[in-house]
Design an enzyme around this catalytic site. Structure first.
Site, PDB file in Angstrom:
ATOM      1  N   LYS A   1       0.889  -1.174   0.000  1.00 17.70           N
ATOM      2  CA  LYS A   1       0.000   0.000   0.000  1.00 17.70           C
ATOM      3  C   LYS A   1       0.927   1.223   0.000  1.00 17.70           C
ATOM      4  O   LYS A   1       1.478   1.608   1.023  1.00 17.70           O
ATOM      5  CB  LYS A   1      -0.880  -0.010   1.246  1.00 17.70           C
ATOM      6  CG  LYS A   1      -2.237   0.667   1.090  1.00 17.70           C
ATOM      7  CD  LYS A   1      -2.190   2.107   0.689  1.00 17.70           C
ATOM      8  CE  LYS A   1      -1.885   3.028   1.846  1.00 17.70           C
ATOM      9  NZ  LYS A   1      -1.692   4.434   1.415  1.00 17.70           N
TER      10      LYS A   1
ATOM     11  N   GLU B   1       8.922   1.023  11.643  1.00 15.94           N
ATOM     12  CA  GLU B   1      10.031   1.971  11.525  1.00 15.94           C
ATOM     13  C   GLU B   1       9.387   3.341  11.596  1.00 15.94           C
ATOM     14  O   GLU B   1       8.771   3.792  10.628  1.00 15.94           O
ATOM     15  CB  GLU B   1      10.750   1.803  10.177  1.00 15.94           C
ATOM     16  CG  GLU B   1      11.295   0.425   9.914  1.00 15.94           C
ATOM     17  CD  GLU B   1      12.506   0.104  10.755  1.00 15.94           C
ATOM     18  OE1 GLU B   1      13.051   1.024  11.400  1.00 15.94           O
ATOM     19  OE2 GLU B   1      12.898  -1.064  10.783  1.00 15.94           O
TER      20      GLU B   1
ATOM     21  N   CYS C   1      13.874  10.171   7.616  1.00 14.51           N
ATOM     22  CA  CYS C   1      13.569   9.680   8.968  1.00 14.51           C
ATOM     23  C   CYS C   1      14.758   9.869   9.907  1.00 14.51           C
ATOM     24  O   CYS C   1      14.577  10.164  11.078  1.00 14.51           O
ATOM     25  CB  CYS C   1      13.128   8.232   8.922  1.00 14.51           C
ATOM     26  SG  CYS C   1      14.290   7.159   8.091  1.00 14.51           S
TER      27      CYS C   1
ATOM     28  N   GLU D   1       8.861  15.657  16.051  1.00  8.11           N
ATOM     29  CA  GLU D   1       9.420  15.621  14.695  1.00  8.11           C
ATOM     30  C   GLU D   1       8.650  16.583  13.785  1.00  8.11           C
ATOM     31  O   GLU D   1       7.421  16.603  13.803  1.00  8.11           O
ATOM     32  CB  GLU D   1       9.260  14.191  14.176  1.00  8.11           C
ATOM     33  CG  GLU D   1       9.863  13.969  12.820  1.00  8.11           C
ATOM     34  CD  GLU D   1       9.650  12.541  12.352  1.00  8.11           C
ATOM     35  OE1 GLU D   1       8.537  12.025  12.493  1.00  8.11           O
ATOM     36  OE2 GLU D   1      10.615  11.956  11.860  1.00  8.11           O
TER      37      GLU D   1
HETATM   38  P1  NAD Z   1       2.061   8.263   7.814  1.00  4.86           P
HETATM   39  O1  NAD Z   1       2.258   7.430   9.011  1.00  4.86           O
HETATM   40  O2  NAD Z   1       0.978   9.264   7.818  1.00  4.86           O
HETATM   41  O3  NAD Z   1       1.746   7.317   6.548  1.00  4.86           O
HETATM   42  C1  NAD Z   1       2.574   6.247   6.219  1.00  4.86           C
HETATM   43  C2  NAD Z   1       1.772   5.223   5.446  1.00  4.86           C
HETATM   44  O4  NAD Z   1       0.753   4.699   6.288  1.00  4.86           O
HETATM   45  C3  NAD Z   1       1.059   5.782   4.212  1.00  4.86           C
HETATM   46  O5  NAD Z   1       1.125   4.846   3.169  1.00  4.86           O
HETATM   47  C4  NAD Z   1      -0.364   5.935   4.705  1.00  4.86           C
HETATM   48  O6  NAD Z   1      -1.315   5.870   3.661  1.00  4.86           O
HETATM   49  C5  NAD Z   1      -0.501   4.747   5.627  1.00  4.86           C
HETATM   50  N1  NAD Z   1      -1.567   4.874   6.636  1.00  4.86           N
HETATM   51  C6  NAD Z   1      -2.075   6.014   7.177  1.00  4.86           C
HETATM   52  N2  NAD Z   1      -3.064   5.708   8.063  1.00  4.86           N
HETATM   53  C7  NAD Z   1      -3.160   4.351   8.085  1.00  4.86           C
HETATM   54  C8  NAD Z   1      -3.980   3.431   8.824  1.00  4.86           C
HETATM   55  N3  NAD Z   1      -4.892   3.853   9.686  1.00  4.86           N
HETATM   56  N4  NAD Z   1      -3.794   2.112   8.613  1.00  4.86           N
HETATM   57  C9  NAD Z   1      -2.873   1.669   7.731  1.00  4.86           C
HETATM   58  N5  NAD Z   1      -2.079   2.489   7.011  1.00  4.86           N
HETATM   59  C10 NAD Z   1      -2.221   3.821   7.184  1.00  4.86           C
HETATM   60  O7  NAD Z   1       3.469   8.881   7.486  1.00  4.86           O
HETATM   61  P2  NAD Z   1       3.875   9.843   6.290  1.00  4.86           P
HETATM   62  O8  NAD Z   1       3.271  11.167   6.580  1.00  4.86           O
HETATM   63  O9  NAD Z   1       3.595   9.210   4.988  1.00  4.86           O
HETATM   64  O10 NAD Z   1       5.480   9.869   6.463  1.00  4.86           O
HETATM   65  C11 NAD Z   1       6.116  10.633   7.396  1.00  4.86           C
HETATM   66  C12 NAD Z   1       6.450   9.849   8.643  1.00  4.86           C
HETATM   67  O11 NAD Z   1       7.189   8.674   8.312  1.00  4.86           O
HETATM   68  C13 NAD Z   1       7.349  10.621   9.573  1.00  4.86           C
HETATM   69  O12 NAD Z   1       6.875  10.540  10.885  1.00  4.86           O
HETATM   70  C14 NAD Z   1       8.696   9.946   9.443  1.00  4.86           C
HETATM   71  O13 NAD Z   1       9.548  10.042  10.503  1.00  4.86           O
HETATM   72  C15 NAD Z   1       8.331   8.555   9.169  1.00  4.86           C
HETATM   73  N6  NAD Z   1       9.419   7.857   8.476  1.00  4.86           N
HETATM   74  C16 NAD Z   1      10.159   6.938   9.180  1.00  4.86           C
HETATM   75  C17 NAD Z   1      11.209   6.260   8.571  1.00  4.86           C
HETATM   76  C18 NAD Z   1      12.034   5.214   9.315  1.00  4.86           C
HETATM   77  O14 NAD Z   1      12.761   4.455   8.695  1.00  4.86           O
HETATM   78  N7  NAD Z   1      11.952   5.126  10.618  1.00  4.86           N
HETATM   79  C19 NAD Z   1      11.504   6.522   7.234  1.00  4.86           C
HETATM   80  C20 NAD Z   1      10.758   7.469   6.553  1.00  4.86           C
HETATM   81  C21 NAD Z   1       9.696   8.115   7.189  1.00  4.86           C
END
Ligand code: NAD
Length: 505
Positions: free
Chosen positions: A199, A275, A310, A409
């Protein structure tokens, strides 16, 4: 810091003319990818894809429903029996061909991804298709070299320990590096014999759809890799709640990570690997071997990809005795960064991925000012008349651990700077966070470096650099940065289970 001019895999330079040609290619309306072909979806819902480069409509994607997810999971389950029984050497052969195809299409994939999420092309090219091809190749080559075990039992029995694939793996990734992060999960899962439903993030789905088509072209059997696009709260949640999904491998925010754990508890207790984000400390001691180099690398460590990384070093801790000198160098390097069109090879930093993220960043700036942090540079939107979402690299000084900017963050180009007196002070400040993803220490003293590596609670501590990494080393967080590991052979173990055979002789 320079935005790029990275080498093509064949050694030739990326040319601006090639990029300009690819950016003009019209992108057709996109469908899901299920069982080896495009799948329109059951209820026909669509989502607009807006380019952060200029705010223009790029195309539309399918807004996946629970029924669409069910179709993809069904295809993955059906494909699992044959794929998991395929000899590792044959899985390797298909995956190596897949890696080659990703590499051959690297520039096209990179430009497609940049039009979708705004990352500067030099970084996108290296981090997205090229590193993904490397990741797929790494796990392909590893999988026929993994042996089971014979347990050291008594003579009357034979204890065999096998590693078996888990089944259907759901992969949910964010928009900053969808291809790279996706490959970190997809490649070990497939190599180990699992089947996958991805997804992608709703604002950056295009490269993962293309990746699945390339896998099919490489000979990956139908149903082994499927992609359902759509909103997290709908398609993502349906995947997390599905009773026939065995694992959710997730990168994203802590809030969604918590929801995934709830979804697992409410459904079939599927494994969940998280992650999550970070608020990573970058600690500069007065005895850093090269202050100018430390400043240059630290600027890259926070501002590349507009801070949407991240492991970004978003909290800079500088020893008081070197503070003025270091900050002068750092601000000078920051002032030279060129923020602009991410498909222009001369840009160092591209666009923030979406209007929503830009406004979140600007709100964080306003809050930091209200809480008393001192803005040294940046803080504003740039190139407004382009229609795109650009933001100036922003530096705040005099940030105290209680301020929101030190704790939460931003995931944007906003740096929080704090000064410290001695090593104990540095450790206290570095660990004053609920996160634990990454950190860095700059010192010429080997003992200080080793003590800091042990004292800082984070999955990775860099020494005299920031952010360098490789597929051979694990990546993942401590504390609320999550659990589970991407990359390295440790990740291969995450997608298998131990099966024991206990045989009476
Ligand atoms: P997000 O958590 O909003 O979304 C991530 C993914 O989850 C998207 O594909 C989204 O559609 C999906 N999602 C959202 N709600 C969901 C639900 N209820 N059930 C299942 N899936 C759902 O994050 P974002 O805004 O896309 O990305 C930014 C975040 O990602 C930041 O907090 C960042 O730190 C983190 N990040 C972490 C790493 C790491 O390796 N630790 C790497 C990159 C980004």
């Amino acid at each position: 810091m320079s935005g790029g001019h990275p080498s093509r895999p064949d050694g030739a330079r990326m040319q601006q003319a090639q990029i300009d040609q690819l950016r003009r290619v019209a992108i057709p309306e996109q469908s899901h990818f299920v069982a080896g072909r495009a799948f329109a979806g059951t209820d026909g819902g669509r989502l607009d894809v807006i380019s952060p480069i200029d705010g223009q409509l790029l195309t539309t994607i399918a807004d996946g429903s629970a029924a669409d997810v069910d179709a993809a999971v069904g295809a993955a389950r059906q494909a699992f029996a044959a794929w998991s029984a395929t000899a590792p050497a044959e899985r390797k052969r298909v995956l190596l061909r897949f890696a080659d195809l990703v590499e051959q299409n690297a520039l096209e994939l990179a430009v497609l991804g940049v039009r979708d999420n705004g990352t500067e092309i030099g970084m996108a090219y290296r981090a997205e298709p090229l590193s993904s091809a490397g990741t797929i190749r790494y796990y392909a080559e590893a999988v026929d070299k993994v042996y089971g075990e014979i347990a050291p039992t008594g003579h009357g029995t034979l204890g065999l320990v096998h590693r078996e694939p888990l089944g259907v793996v759901g992969v949910i990734v964010p928009w900053n590096f969808p291809l790279m992060i996706g490959a970190w999960k997809i490649a070990p899962a497939l190599a180990a014999g699992n089947t996958v439903v991805v997804k992608p993030p709703e604002i950056a789905s295009l490269t993962l759809l293309r990746l699945a088509a390339l896998a099919s072209e490489a000979g990956l059997p139908d149903g082994v890799l499927n992609v359902i696009t759509g909103r997290g709260g709908c398609a993502g949640e349906a995947l997390a709640l599905h009773m026939d999904v065995d694992v959710i491998a997730f990168t994203g925010s802590g809030a969604v990570g918590r929801r995934l754990l709830e979804s697992s508890a409410r459904s079939n207790l599927k494994r969940v690997y998280l992650e999550l984000g970070g608020k990573s400390p970058n600690v500069v001691f007065a005895d850093a071997p090269d202050i100018r180099q430390a400043a240059k690398v630290s600027v890259n460590g926070i501002f590349r990809n507009s801070g949407q990384v991240c492991v970004a070093g978003s909290r800079l801790l500088v020893q008081a005795s070197v503070y003025d000198r270091f900050m002068a160098e750092m601000l000078e390097v920051t002032a030279r960064l060129k923020v602009g069109d991410p498909l222009d090879l001369t840009s160092d930093i591209g666009a923030v991925s979406s209007a929503a993220q830009l406004h979140k960043n600007l709100d964080a700036v306003a809050l930091a000012e209200r809480e008393g942090a001192v803005r040294l540079t940046g803080g504003e939107q740039l190139h407004k008349d382009s229609g795109g979402t650009y933001m100036a690299p922003t530096v705040f000084a005099e940030v105290t651990p209680d301020m929101t900017l030190a704790r939460e963050e931003v995931f944007g180009p906003v740096l929080a700077v704090t000064r410290f007196d001695d090593e104990a002070d540095a450790v206290r400040l570095a660990n004053a966070t609920t996160y634990g993803l990454a950190a860095a220490v700059w010192t010429g003293n080997l003992s200080t470096a080793h003590r800091m590596v042990r004292a800082i609670k984070a999955g990775v501590v860099h020494v005299n650099t920031y952010g360098g990494t490789d597929i051979t080393v694990p990546l993942g967080g401590f504390r609320q940065s999550g659990f589970g590991r991407d990359k390295s052979l440790h990740a291969l173990a995450e997608y298998t289970d131990l099966k024991t055979a206990w045989i009476a002789l």
